[in-house]
Design a protein around this motif. Structure first.
Motif, PDB file in Angstrom:
ATOM      1  N   THR A  42      -5.089 -42.403 -48.041  1.00  0.00           N
ATOM      2  CA  THR A  42      -4.968 -41.010 -48.482  1.00  0.00           C
ATOM      3  C   THR A  42      -5.538 -40.068 -47.438  1.00  0.00           C
ATOM      4  N   ASP A  89       3.849 -45.215 -44.631  1.00  0.00           N
ATOM      5  CA  ASP A  89       2.716 -45.508 -45.510  1.00  0.00           C
ATOM      6  C   ASP A  89       2.719 -47.022 -45.744  1.00  0.00           C
ATOM      7  N   GLN A 146       0.840 -50.692 -49.110  1.00  0.00           N
ATOM      8  CA  GLN A 146       1.194 -51.909 -49.845  1.00  0.00           C
ATOM      9  C   GLN A 146       1.746 -52.990 -48.921  1.00  0.00           C
ATOM     10  N   SER A 176      -4.994 -48.807 -46.180  1.00  0.00           N
ATOM     11  CA  SER A 176      -6.352 -48.809 -46.731  1.00  0.00           C
ATOM     12  C   SER A 176      -6.970 -50.191 -46.602  1.00  0.00           C
ATOM     13  N   HIS A 209      -9.247 -51.598 -48.518  1.00  0.00           N
ATOM     14  CA  HIS A 209      -9.506 -52.332 -49.768  1.00  0.00           C
ATOM     15  C   HIS A 209      -8.285 -53.067 -50.307  1.00  0.00           C
ATOM     16  N   LYS A 210      -7.095 -52.698 -49.850  1.00  0.00           N
ATOM     17  CA  LYS A 210      -5.893 -53.399 -50.330  1.00  0.00           C
ATOM     18  C   LYS A 210      -5.583 -54.628 -49.478  1.00  0.00           C
TER      19      LYS A 210
HETATM   20  N1  PLP Z   1       0.231 -45.311 -50.721  1.00  0.00           N
HETATM   21  C1  PLP Z   1       0.561 -46.314 -51.529  1.00  0.00           C
HETATM   22  C2  PLP Z   1       1.949 -46.875 -51.478  1.00  0.00           C
HETATM   23  C3  PLP Z   1      -0.387 -46.830 -52.416  1.00  0.00           C
HETATM   24  O1  PLP Z   1      -0.060 -47.847 -53.218  1.00  0.00           O
HETATM   25  C4  PLP Z   1      -1.680 -46.269 -52.435  1.00  0.00           C
HETATM   26  C5  PLP Z   1      -2.692 -46.749 -53.402  1.00  0.00           C
HETATM   27  O2  PLP Z   1      -2.373 -47.335 -54.399  1.00  0.00           O
HETATM   28  C6  PLP Z   1      -1.969 -45.234 -51.553  1.00  0.00           C
HETATM   29  C7  PLP Z   1      -0.994 -44.776 -50.709  1.00  0.00           C
HETATM   30  C8  PLP Z   1      -3.317 -44.610 -51.516  1.00  0.00           C
HETATM   31  O3  PLP Z   1      -4.280 -45.547 -51.179  1.00  0.00           O
HETATM   32  P1  PLP Z   1      -5.831 -45.141 -51.253  1.00  0.00           P
HETATM   33  O4  PLP Z   1      -6.094 -44.726 -52.660  1.00  0.00           O
HETATM   34  O5  PLP Z   1      -6.532 -46.392 -50.863  1.00  0.00           O
HETATM   35  O6  PLP Z   1      -6.016 -44.041 -50.285  1.00  0.00           O
END
Ligand code: PLP
Length: 415
Positions: A104, A209, A212, A232, A234-235
Motif C-alpha cells: 500500500t 501490484d 498476491q 508486501s 507479510h504475504k
Molecule cells: N494488493 C493486493 C492484490 C492485495 O491482496 C493486498 C492485500 O491484501 C494489497 C495490495 C495491500 O497489501 P498491504 O495491506 O500489505 O499493503
C-alpha cells in the motif's frame, strides 16, 4: 488431474514443510488450527522468526550512520536483505528495491511522487475492476488532486480481465496502467506478460501490484518489462510492516522525494536541500531494519523451495478444494479462471459469510469473510462480499476435508 495422496506426498513433503511453521501446530478453540487466510497474511517459518530473534539479540543498531561495529553489522545485514529481495524479483540492481511499509505504501509513494510529476489535468490512469482498494484509492486521490480520470478494465463473468476491451482503453491520454498480477479475491492470474508489452508500445508506464503473485510463484521484473512492482513482506512469509517498491532506476532517480528527513538527503541548508539517489532517496528516517532483515530471510526461504513441486502441490490443493466445495449444495464459487492461484471465494445460499466464518472459527478453521478490500469487484457480481479460503504450500488436503465438513455443519445450523 487430481493425484492420489501418496504420489502427492512423494513430490512435496508437506509434513516437513509444516514443521518449519511453529504456529501451525497449535489448537484454536479446542481444534487443530486450519489456517486458510493466507491471502490476507502468510505464516512465518522458523528461518524468519530465528533471524529476527538473532538480530535483536546480537546485531541491533541504527544503520548507515555509525562507525561502530554493531552499526556496520546491522547495515551489512540490511543491505544483504535488499540483495536477497533483488534476487527474488529478478533484478540485478538491488538499489532499485526500496523498502516501504507494505505494498500500500509503495503504491502511495509512486502516486505521490511519480504521479504528481507525470500526471496532469486530462490525463488518464487505467486500473482493472478486480483491484484491491490499495490500487484504486491512491490513484483516486491523485486524480482528484490533478484533474485526471480513472478508467477501468472490465472483468468477465468467470473473473478474468476482458482483454478485448483493453486496446480501446489504452488511448494516448493514458499515462499509467496499474494492474494486479493476481487478484486477491478471485485468484485470477492476469496475463501481464501479454498486457505489459501492449502498454509499453503506447508509451504507457506500468505498475504491477505483485502483493498476491509473489506469494505463489517467481516474479521476474526484468522479464516482465514493467516499470514498477510492489509487494508486501507479510504475504511472502516475512514480517509485517515491511514491503518493497521496485522501479526502473532511471525512473526512481528522476522522481521527487516522498518523505523528507534523515538518510534521504545529500546536503541540507536553509538555502536549499539536495537529495540522495536511490535507494536512500525514498527511505527517510530510521527504517524497519529488523523487518527488512526478516524479509530477506523469508525470500531466501522461498527461493530455496523446489518451485515446480510447490506449484504442483498448490495446484492439487486448489483442484481438490474447488471440486469438494463445488459439490456442496447451494455453494457458488466466484473466480473460475483456468489460470488462478490457490484462492477460492464462495457464497452459500442463505448463509451470511460472516456467520459462516464465525462457525468455522469454532472448529479452529480460519477463513476470510467480507469484501476483501475489493468492493467494486463484488459490486460487479452483485455481492457485498464472500467467504474466502486461501491456501499456502503448507496447507494439506486433510485441511480441505476439515473445511468442507465444517461448512456442511454450519450450513445445517444456519441455512
Ligand atoms: N494488493 C493486493 C492484490 C492485495 O491482496 C493486498 C492485500 O491484501 C494489497 C495490495 C495491500 O497489501 P498491504 O495491506 O500489505 O499493503
Amino acid at each position: 488431474m487430481i493425484l492420489d495422496r501418496a504420489s502427492l506426498a512423494a513430490q512435496w513433503d508437506v509434513a516437513s514443510v509444516r514443521a518449519d511453521f511453529p504456529i501451525l501446530g497449535q489448537q484454536v478453540n479446542g481444534h487443530p488450527l486450519v489456517y486458510l487466510d493466507n491471502a490476507a497474511t502468510a505464516q512465518k517459518p522458523l528461518a524468519v522468526i530465528e533471524r529476527l530473534d538473532a538480530y535483536y539479540r546480537t546485531e541491533n543498531a541504527n544503520i548507515h550512520r555509525g562507525v561502530h561495529a554493531l552499526s556496520q553489522e546491522a547495515t551489512g545485514a540490511y543491505e544483504a536483505a535488499r540483495a536477497s529481495v533483488a534476487k527474488f524479483i529478478g533484478t540485478p540492481e538491488s538499489r532499485s528495491c526500496i523498502f516501504t511499509r507494505n505494498a500500500t505504501e509503495a503504491i502511495n509513494l509512486v502516486a505521490a511522487t511519480w504521479g504528481s510529476a507525470n500526471i496532469g489535468a486530462g490525463d488518464e490512469i487505467v486500473v482493472s475492476h478486480m483491484e484491491h482498494h490499495a490500487n484504486i484509492v491512491p490513484w483516486q486521490l491523485l486524480a482528484d488532486r490533478v484533474g485526471a480520470t480513472i478508467k477501468v478494465i472490465p472483468v468477465t463473468d468467470i473473473g478474468e480481465l476482458d482483454l478485448d476491451a483493453l486496446p480501446g482503453l489504452l488511448t494516448e491520454r493514458v499515462k499509467l496502467l496499474s494492474l494486479c498480477h493476481v487478484s486477491n479475491s478471485l485468484g485470477t492470474i492476469n496475463p501481464v506478460e501479454q498486457i505489459i508489452p501492449l502498454a509499453k508500445t503506447k508509451g504507457i508506464t506500468v505498475l504491477i501490484d505483485g502483493a498476491q503473485s509473489t506469494a505463489h510463484f517467481p516474479v521476474n521484473v526484468s522479464a516482465l518489462g514493467c516499470d514498477f512492482l510492489v509487494f508486501s513482506g507479510h504475504k511472502v512469509c516475512g514480517p509485517t510492516g515491511i514491503g518493497v517498491l521496485w522501479g526502473k532506476p532511471e525512473l526512481l532517480n528522476a522522481m521527487p522525494p516522498y518523505q523528507g528527513g534523515g538518510d534521504m538527503i545529500d546536503r541540507v541548508s536553509f538555502d536549499g536541500t539536495t537529495y540522495r539517489q536511490i535507494p536512500e532517496r525514498f527511505e527517510a528516517g530510521t527504517p524497519h531494519i529488523a523487518g527488512a532483515i526478516g524479509l530477506g530471510a523469508a525470500v531466501e526461504y522461498l527461493m530455496a523451495r523446489d518451485q515446480a513441486a510447490l506449484d504442483a502441490y498448490e495446484r492439487e490443493l486448489l483442484g481438490y478444494a474447488t471440486e469438494q466445495l463445488k459439490a456442496i449444495k447451494g455453494l457458488k464459487i466466484y473466480g473460475e479462471s483456468a489460470h488462478k492461484v490457490s484462492v477460492v471465494s464462495f457464497v452459500i445460499d442463505g448463509v451470511h459469510p460472516a456467520d459462516l466464518g464465525t462457525m468455522l472459527d469454532m472448529d479452529g478453521i480460519a477463513i476470510r469473510t467480507g469484501h476483501h478490500c475489493t468492493m467494486p469487484l463484488w459490486a460487479r457480481f452483485g455481492l457485498e462480499g464472500s467467504a474466502r479460503a486461501s491456501f499456502a504450500f503448507y496447507n494439506t488436503l486433510e485441511e480441505v476435508d476439515a473445511l468442507v465438513k465444517s461448512i456442511k455443519k454450519a450450513q445445517m445450523m444456519l441455512g
